[in-house]
Scaffold this active site. Structure first.
Site, PDB file in Angstrom:
ATOM      1  N   ASP A  15      -4.745  87.803  29.945  1.00  0.00           N
ATOM      2  CA  ASP A  15      -3.666  87.200  30.747  1.00  0.00           C
ATOM      3  C   ASP A  15      -2.844  88.229  31.508  1.00  0.00           C
ATOM      4  OD1 ASP A  15      -4.410  84.705  29.978  1.00  0.00           O
ATOM      5  OD2 ASP A  15      -2.761  84.402  28.557  1.00  0.00           O
ATOM      6  N   ASP A 125       9.238  83.342  22.505  1.00  0.00           N
ATOM      7  CA  ASP A 125       9.207  84.699  23.053  1.00  0.00           C
ATOM      8  C   ASP A 125       9.705  84.773  24.493  1.00  0.00           C
ATOM      9  OD1 ASP A 125       8.408  85.911  20.708  1.00  0.00           O
ATOM     10  OD2 ASP A 125       6.280  85.563  21.093  1.00  0.00           O
ATOM     11  N   SER A 176      -3.805  82.749  18.607  1.00  0.00           N
ATOM     12  CA  SER A 176      -2.854  83.573  19.342  1.00  0.00           C
ATOM     13  C   SER A 176      -2.189  84.486  18.315  1.00  0.00           C
ATOM     14  CB  SER A 176      -1.822  82.671  20.019  1.00  0.00           C
ATOM     15  OG  SER A 176      -0.743  83.475  20.447  1.00  0.00           O
TER      16      SER A 176
HETATM   17  N1  ARG Z   1       6.535  81.722  16.070  1.00  0.00           N
HETATM   18  C1  ARG Z   1       6.778  83.100  15.852  1.00  0.00           C
HETATM   19  C2  ARG Z   1       8.079  83.483  16.495  1.00  0.00           C
HETATM   20  O1  ARG Z   1       8.547  82.789  17.317  1.00  0.00           O
HETATM   21  C3  ARG Z   1       5.652  83.976  16.273  1.00  0.00           C
HETATM   22  C4  ARG Z   1       5.351  84.057  17.724  1.00  0.00           C
HETATM   23  C5  ARG Z   1       4.188  84.919  17.906  1.00  0.00           C
HETATM   24  N2  ARG Z   1       3.724  84.978  19.236  1.00  0.00           N
HETATM   25  C6  ARG Z   1       2.425  84.829  19.552  1.00  0.00           C
HETATM   26  N3  ARG Z   1       2.067  84.982  20.763  1.00  0.00           N
HETATM   27  N4  ARG Z   1       1.518  84.522  18.645  1.00  0.00           N
HETATM   28  O2  ARG Z   1       8.643  84.465  16.149  1.00  0.00           O
END
Ligand code: ARG
Length: 403
Positions: A15, A125, A176
């Site tokens: 990506d 994120d 992911s």
């Molecule tokens: N849900 C978790 C958080 O918000 C992990 C996010 C991880 N990101 C990913 N792209 N897998 O902290």
């Protein structure tokens, strides 16, 4: 007039590799790719840097932020026993503000007006990046090509093939994954059915706790809430986390399977593994039990929880988080000493504590003869302490509401 510049948070994956050219085409800007090393391991970061250039970045660099991450992000989290919803040690939530800091720094260095990241529009994120970026650089714009410039997976694959980008488009990880030295987060794929148990291939930082090696005894020394030595060997925060990842990981400690509340309102299924973090938090909490005064300790539990929520919600640089940090730091003054733990079969169990700044007083606590606690005082204490309850019970009796 020279072209506008965009700093992109670059991971080396499909990506963000495609995003380099995509952002260029969609916005007419030049792209500077920045990869931040927070101990995610995996590919050589110099290879990642070359790939960014191969994908058309005008500049690309790698920031080694591992010690900074360990010292300035993981250690504050440890002092606050940082756990979201009592279970998740904030792995990804801790790295985003640090990555943001490095993105803003790069934006200043390269005269960029915009910062870009590869998040979708459904997760936490994106919020953490953008709130952090605009907290440090209020004049900067944020874009998310996957979310804002319609860079879907199909488009990405087609684009990479068409432009012969130096990136693999066939290998598709079913999950992911986001990882750093504090832990690893795994989501999507078959895990989205919350009845499905995680399979072996989900895990990487931990071995199966069902078949553990022999128990491993470890002694962790803390100074003002921060671990400074393992088994008598002085180590940096980064080294301590790495060593605990290795030793607790071998025992299958720190596997977490949770449905959590995202900031954007979605409940999501997440698997985490954070062997070092979980073992260190258990040790730190126990040392606090011995060294922090009762009322301060009780209140700190509320502060810790709020701290974790703020960090989870992308408020690392917020005024409230800063104020809570000051409180937490103040409580850590006497959190000195050594905790002994046995790591075995998925659990980190404290078996001993040693401190010269604790509040545990053997002579007060002992049931042997010669104790210094005057038990005759307890009678009067209870009389007065129980007075409000006694008075209101008598009133209930008078009004026919007694038990
Ligand atoms: N849900 C978790 C958080 O918000 C992990 C996010 C991880 N990101 C990913 N792209 N897998 O902290």
């Amino acid at each position: 007039m020279s072209k506008d510049r965009v700093v992109l948070a670059y991971s080396g994956g499909l990506d963000t590799s495609v995003a380099i050219g995509w952002i260029g085409e969609q916005t007419g800007s030049e792209v500077i790719a920045v990869a931040v090393d927070v101990g995610q391991g995996g590919e050589d970061l110099q290879v990642i840097r070359q790939r960014a250039l191969g994908c058309g970045a005008v500049e690309a660099y790698v920031a080694d932020a591992r010690e900074e991450f360990a010292t300035e992000y993981c250690m504050p989290a440890l002092k606050a026993n940082g756990m979201y919803q009592k279970r998740y040690p904030l792995v990804s939530a801790l790295s985003r503000p640090l990555i943001s800091k490095h993105l803003v720094k790069a934006a200043r260095e390269f005269d960029a007006t915009t910062v870009a990241h590869g998040c979708t529009g459904k997760g936490n994120d994106q919020v953490r990046f953008e709130v952090s970026i605009t907290s440090i650089g209020p004049d900067l714009n944020c874009i998310a090509p996957v979310r804002d410039l319609a860079l879907t997976r199909d488009v990405a694959i087609e684009y990479a093939n068409k432009h012969s980008l130096p990136i693999e488009t066939t290998k598709h990880n079913p999950f992911s994954i986001d990882q750093n030295v504090w832990g690893r987060a795994i989501e999507t794929g078959f895990l989205e059915d919350i009845w499905n148990a995680p399979t072996k291939d989900v895990y990487n930082y931990t071995d199966d706790p069902t078949y553990p090696p022999l128990p491993d005894e470890v002694e962790i020394e803390f100074k003002q809430g921060v671990p400074v030595a393992i088994d008598g060997r002085p180590l940096s925060p980064l080294q301590i986390i790495q060593e605990m990842n290795r030793r607790a990981g071998a025992q299958g400690i720190g596997r977490i399977d949770i449905v959590e509340d995202r900031l954007v309102g979605i409940k999501s299924r997440e698997i985490y593994e954070a062997p070092g973090a979980i073992a260190l938090i258990a040790a730190h909490e126990e040392l606090e039990n011995v060294t922090v005064e009762r009322e301060q300790a009780r209140f700190k539990k509320t502060v810790d929880q709020r701290w974790a929520e703020l960090v989870y919600d992308g408020q690392w640089f917020s005024p409230l988080k800063k104020s809570l940090d000051a409180f937490v730091d103040d409580t850590q003054y006497y959190v000195n000493g050594t905790i002994r733990m046995t790591l075995h079969g998925g659990r980190a169990v404290v078996t001993g504590r040693k401190t010269d700044s604790g509040l545990y007083d053997f002579n007060l606590a002992t049931y042997e003869t010669g104790d210094t606690f005057d038990q005759s005082h307890s009678r009067g204490f209870i009389e007065i302490y129980g007075l409000p309850a006694k008075m209101s019970a008598a009133r209930d009796e008078r009004f026919g509401r007694g038990l």
